[in-house]
Design an enzyme around this catalytic site. Structure first.
Site, PDB file in Angstrom:
ATOM      1  N   ASN A  91     -91.955  26.540 -21.531  1.00 21.62           N
ATOM      2  CA  ASN A  91     -92.130  26.311 -23.211  1.00 21.62           C
ATOM      3  C   ASN A  91     -92.788  26.966 -23.147  1.00 21.62           C
ATOM      4  O   ASN A  91     -93.195  27.405 -24.860  1.00 21.62           O
ATOM      5  CB  ASN A  91     -91.499  25.034 -23.583  1.00 21.62           C
ATOM      6  CG  ASN A  91     -89.987  24.725 -23.164  1.00 21.62           C
ATOM      7  OD1 ASN A  91     -89.075  25.422 -22.661  1.00 21.62           O
ATOM      8  ND2 ASN A  91     -90.385  23.185 -23.236  1.00 21.62           N
ATOM      9  N   HIS A 189     -80.950  38.883 -21.305  1.00 22.10           N
ATOM     10  CA  HIS A 189     -82.342  39.524 -20.746  1.00 22.10           C
ATOM     11  C   HIS A 189     -82.171  41.512 -21.647  1.00 22.10           C
ATOM     12  O   HIS A 189     -83.214  41.867 -21.287  1.00 22.10           O
ATOM     13  CB  HIS A 189     -83.159  40.160 -19.561  1.00 22.10           C
ATOM     14  CG  HIS A 189     -83.263  38.603 -19.120  1.00 22.10           C
ATOM     15  ND1 HIS A 189     -83.089  38.030 -18.256  1.00 22.10           N
ATOM     16  CD2 HIS A 189     -83.778  37.169 -20.267  1.00 22.10           C
ATOM     17  CE1 HIS A 189     -83.756  36.388 -17.942  1.00 22.10           C
ATOM     18  NE2 HIS A 189     -83.699  36.783 -19.222  1.00 22.10           N
TER      19      HIS A 189
HETATM   20  C1  HEM Z   1     -80.129  32.510 -14.966  1.00 27.18           C
HETATM   21  C2  HEM Z   1     -81.684  32.039 -15.309  1.00 27.18           C
HETATM   22  C3  HEM Z   1     -82.904  32.553 -16.379  1.00 27.18           C
HETATM   23  C4  HEM Z   1     -84.381  32.964 -15.331  1.00 27.18           C
HETATM   24  C5  HEM Z   1     -85.133  32.499 -14.483  1.00 27.18           C
HETATM   25  C6  HEM Z   1     -84.893  33.367 -17.502  1.00 27.18           C
HETATM   26  C7  HEM Z   1     -86.403  33.628 -17.194  1.00 27.18           C
HETATM   27  C8  HEM Z   1     -87.105  33.639 -18.525  1.00 27.18           C
HETATM   28  C9  HEM Z   1     -88.573  34.304 -18.952  1.00 27.18           C
HETATM   29  C10 HEM Z   1     -89.796  34.265 -17.631  1.00 27.18           C
HETATM   30  C11 HEM Z   1     -88.746  34.889 -19.898  1.00 27.18           C
HETATM   31  C12 HEM Z   1     -89.599  35.907 -20.517  1.00 27.18           C
HETATM   32  C13 HEM Z   1     -90.858  34.574 -20.942  1.00 27.18           C
HETATM   33  C14 HEM Z   1     -92.272  35.207 -21.265  1.00 27.18           C
HETATM   34  O1  HEM Z   1     -92.712  35.347 -20.354  1.00 27.18           O
HETATM   35  O2  HEM Z   1     -92.331  34.686 -22.271  1.00 27.18           O
HETATM   36  C15 HEM Z   1     -86.834  35.249 -20.415  1.00 27.18           C
HETATM   37  C16 HEM Z   1     -86.958  35.361 -21.998  1.00 27.18           C
HETATM   38  C17 HEM Z   1     -86.047  35.457 -21.849  1.00 27.18           C
HETATM   39  N1  HEM Z   1     -84.610  35.126 -21.886  1.00 27.18           N
HETATM   40 FE1  HEM Z   1     -84.179  34.106 -19.617  1.00 27.18          FE
HETATM   41  N2  HEM Z   1     -83.774  33.336 -18.043  1.00 27.18           N
HETATM   42  C18 HEM Z   1     -82.839  32.867 -17.647  1.00 27.18           C
HETATM   43  C19 HEM Z   1     -82.163  33.480 -18.131  1.00 27.18           C
HETATM   44  C20 HEM Z   1     -81.448  32.301 -19.477  1.00 27.18           C
HETATM   45  C21 HEM Z   1     -80.640  32.524 -20.232  1.00 27.18           C
HETATM   46  C22 HEM Z   1     -79.441  31.824 -20.125  1.00 27.18           C
HETATM   47  C23 HEM Z   1     -80.612  32.887 -21.490  1.00 27.18           C
HETATM   48  C24 HEM Z   1     -79.486  33.080 -22.912  1.00 27.18           C
HETATM   49  C25 HEM Z   1     -78.409  32.540 -22.974  1.00 27.18           C
HETATM   50  C26 HEM Z   1     -82.149  33.975 -21.062  1.00 27.18           C
HETATM   51  C27 HEM Z   1     -82.471  34.513 -22.925  1.00 27.18           C
HETATM   52  C28 HEM Z   1     -83.763  35.401 -22.382  1.00 27.18           C
HETATM   53  C29 HEM Z   1     -83.954  34.909 -24.082  1.00 27.18           C
HETATM   54  C30 HEM Z   1     -83.254  36.109 -25.074  1.00 27.18           C
HETATM   55  C31 HEM Z   1     -85.556  35.892 -23.423  1.00 27.18           C
HETATM   56  C32 HEM Z   1     -86.752  36.651 -24.500  1.00 27.18           C
HETATM   57  C33 HEM Z   1     -87.255  35.462 -25.113  1.00 27.18           C
HETATM   58  C34 HEM Z   1     -88.460  36.592 -26.126  1.00 27.18           C
HETATM   59  O3  HEM Z   1     -88.552  37.701 -26.104  1.00 27.18           O
HETATM   60  O4  HEM Z   1     -89.379  35.365 -26.667  1.00 27.18           O
HETATM   61  N3  HEM Z   1     -82.911  33.880 -20.043  1.00 27.18           N
HETATM   62  N4  HEM Z   1     -86.024  34.857 -19.409  1.00 27.18           N
HETATM   63  C1  LIG Z   2     -96.858  25.558 -27.223  1.00 27.57           C
HETATM   64  C2  LIG Z   2     -97.040  24.741 -26.702  1.00 27.57           C
HETATM   65  O1  LIG Z   2     -97.079  23.503 -26.548  1.00 27.57           O
HETATM   66  N1  LIG Z   2     -97.450  25.414 -25.296  1.00 27.57           N
HETATM   67  C3  LIG Z   2     -97.951  24.742 -24.320  1.00 27.57           C
HETATM   68  C4  LIG Z   2     -97.357  24.910 -23.072  1.00 27.57           C
HETATM   69  O2  LIG Z   2     -97.980  24.862 -21.256  1.00 27.57           O
HETATM   70  C5  LIG Z   2     -98.880  24.775 -21.347  1.00 27.57           C
HETATM   71  C6  LIG Z   2     -99.649  24.488 -20.182  1.00 27.57           C
HETATM   72  O3  LIG Z   2     -97.935  23.267 -19.507  1.00 27.57           O
HETATM   73  C7  LIG Z   2     -99.589  24.831 -22.452  1.00 27.57           C
HETATM   74  O4  LIG Z   2    -101.221  24.391 -22.107  1.00 27.57           O
HETATM   75  C8  LIG Z   2     -99.192  24.849 -23.607  1.00 27.57           C
HETATM   76  O5  LIG Z   2    -100.355  24.656 -24.922  1.00 27.57           O
END
Ligand code: HEM
Ligand SMILES: CC(=O)N[C@H]1CO[C@H](CO)[C@@H](O)[C@@H]1O
Ligand SMILES: *[C@@H]1O[C@H](CO)[C@@H](O)[C@H](O)[C@H]1NC(C)=O
Ligand SMILES: *[C@@H]1O[C@H](CO)[C@@H](O)[C@H](O)[C@H]1NC(C)=O
Ligand SMILES: *[C@@H]1O[C@H](CO)[C@@H](O)[C@H](O)[C@H]1NC(C)=O
Ligand SMILES: *[C@@H]1O[C@H](CO)[C@@H](O)[C@H](O)[C@H]1NC(C)=O
Ligand SMILES: *[C@@H]1O[C@H](CO)[C@@H](O)[C@H](O)[C@H]1NC(C)=O
Length: 324
Positions: A91, A189
């Site tokens: 998160n 994505h």
């Molecule tokens: C299948 C397994 C999934 C994995 C392992 C996964 C993992 C991730 C990760 C690691 C990120 C990047 C977060 C970051 O680095 O800030 C991400 C972004 C995102 N994911 Fe997934 N995700 C999955 C499925 C989904 C599903 C089911 C949804 C919604 C229906 C979703 C919607 C999104 C969106 C919209 C973002 C962009 C968030 C942003 O721009 O702040 N993902 N996801």
């Molecule tokens: C917004 C928030 O609560 N961020 C937390 C997410 O998790 C990391 C590691 O567990 C915390 O250091 C952040 O404060």
């Protein structure tokens, strides 16, 4: 609030309603609810398009831990202290809490104690998808808010970008979502961003010997290394998951997957399993409208995961805290 809940029990006993979500749940108790959410999203997201992706992801993370019950919004609970879901590593980058609080204030002013935080997330996620050019659908409502939020559960139940296909399929199956839902929902994505930490092992040290992930397109990997994640330990740079159309809901995520340009191992894995690959090919051969219809069905299904209805849970007054 109490009133509605006892009417519900009465109707349940006489068999006229099931303990289930329904389209238009607020039609008589708060007729403007859905419009208030829609107006707010349509008004604010165009000025902050990256929030759309954040809200969609928030709904996903909410539903995968204790069901879609707004447990992701809680700051503190009596059982978990401050170690609630939003503090867990998956998160770390979930955003949009202030946006949901803003919506909740409007809804409390319109009809106090009626609209759950969990429904606000579900409606805002749908409206965000519409703003980015994706499908619209009727979101069944009537979710109630949970009382519990535990960081360790978020870590255990939200899939990781490093997961292989077996783990991903099992993880979704645990939420009653099938392989098709996995392929479709991963299509989210097509919008949004990621931190380098979610994939830089693929660029620098894939198996612990300073190597790259051979399944990632080498030109794309070079680019990411030279322009984006320039050190293995970069924790600040963000990268578009669907370069060039990160704010547009379209099929390009799947096109990129087949070019070996899926950003995470979890994206890339979808192309190396015969079932998931067949589904990707079907989507790419069909129309955008077909993808939209299928995506909407999977979103609706995700929105039903382990929901609390009827008299379980509560309607939180402040989305960040359980009612006292
Ligand atoms: C299948 C397994 C999934 C994995 C392992 C996964 C993992 C991730 C990760 C690691 C990120 C990047 C977060 C970051 O680095 O800030 C991400 C972004 C995102 N994911 Fe997934 N995700 C999955 C499925 C989904 C599903 C089911 C949804 C919604 C229906 C979703 C919607 C999104 C969106 C919209 C973002 C962009 C968030 C942003 O721009 O702040 N993902 N996801
Ligand atoms: C917004 C928030 O609560 N961020 C937390 C997410 O998790 C990391 C590691 O567990 C915390 O250091 C952040 O404060
Ligand atoms: C919950 O925590 C956020 C920061 O994570 C803060 O902005 C917000 O004011 C808090 N809300 C309440 C009601 O404590
Ligand atoms: C939660 O965090 C706040 C502010 O950081 C602190 O004052 C409070 O004691 C913490 N509560 C628990 C239960 O840990
Ligand atoms: C997938 O990952 C799990 C958990 O890390 C591991 O136990 C399993 O062996 C992996 N499966 C394959 C086929 O690599
Ligand atoms: C699926 O659920 C089972 C039973 O709760 C659990 O042991 C397993 O770790 C879960 N698998 C995944 C990938 O989340
Ligand atoms: C790669 O990872 C291994 C094992 O974690 C580590 O020992 C090594 O130093 C890393 N190499 C590079 C180049 O980062």
């Amino acid at each position: 609030m109490k009133g509605l809940c006892s009417i519900f029990v009465f109707l349940m006993i006489f068999g006229s309603v099931r303990g289930d979500l329904q389209v238009g749940f607020y039609a008589s108790s708060c007729p403007k609810a859905e419009k208030i959410v829609q107006d707010y999203v349509y008004k604010h997201i165009p000025n902050a398009p990256s929030l759309a992706a954040a809200l969609i992801r928030m709904h996903f993370h909410d539903c995968f831990v204790r069901g879609c019950d707004a447990s992701i919004l809680l700051n503190v609970t009596s059982s978990s202290g401050n170690q609630t879901e939003k503090t867990a590593p998956p998160n770390l980058s979930v955003r949009g809490f202030g946006f949901i609080d803003g919506l909740k204030s409007l809804l409390e002013a319109e009809c106090p104690g009626i609209v759950s935080c969990a429904d606000i997330i579900a409606l805002a996620a749908r409206d965000s998808i519409v703003v980015t050019g994706g499908p619209s659908w009727k979101v069944p409502t009537g979710r109630r808010d949970g009382l519990i939020s535990v960081a360790s559960e978020a870590l255990a139940e939200i899939p990781a970008p490093f997961d292989n296909i077996t783990t991903l399929i099992e993880n979704f199956a645990n939420k009653s979502l099938d392989v098709k839902d996995l392929v479709l929902l991963s299509g989210a994505h097509t919008i949004g961003i990621a931190q380098c930490a979610a994939f830089s092992n693929r660029l620098y040290n894939f198996t612990g010997v300073g190597d790259r992930d051979p399944t990632l397109d080498s030109e794309y990997a070079d680019n990411l290394r030279s322009r984006k994640c320039t050190t293995p330990s970069d924790t600040t740079t963000i990268v578009e998951m669907d370069p060039g159309s990160r704010n547009t809901f379209d099929l390009s995520y799947y096109t990129l997957l087949l070019k070996r340009r899926g950003l995470f191992e979890s994206d890339s894995a979808l192309t190396r399993n015969s079932n998931t690959l067949a589904l990707i090919n079907q989507l790419l051969q069909g129309s955008v409208q077909n993808f939209f219809n299928e995506f909407a069905l999977s979103m609706e299904k995700m929105g039903r995961v382990e929901v609390k209805t009827g008299c379980s849970g509560e309607i939180r007054r402040n989305c960040a805290v359980v009612n006292s």
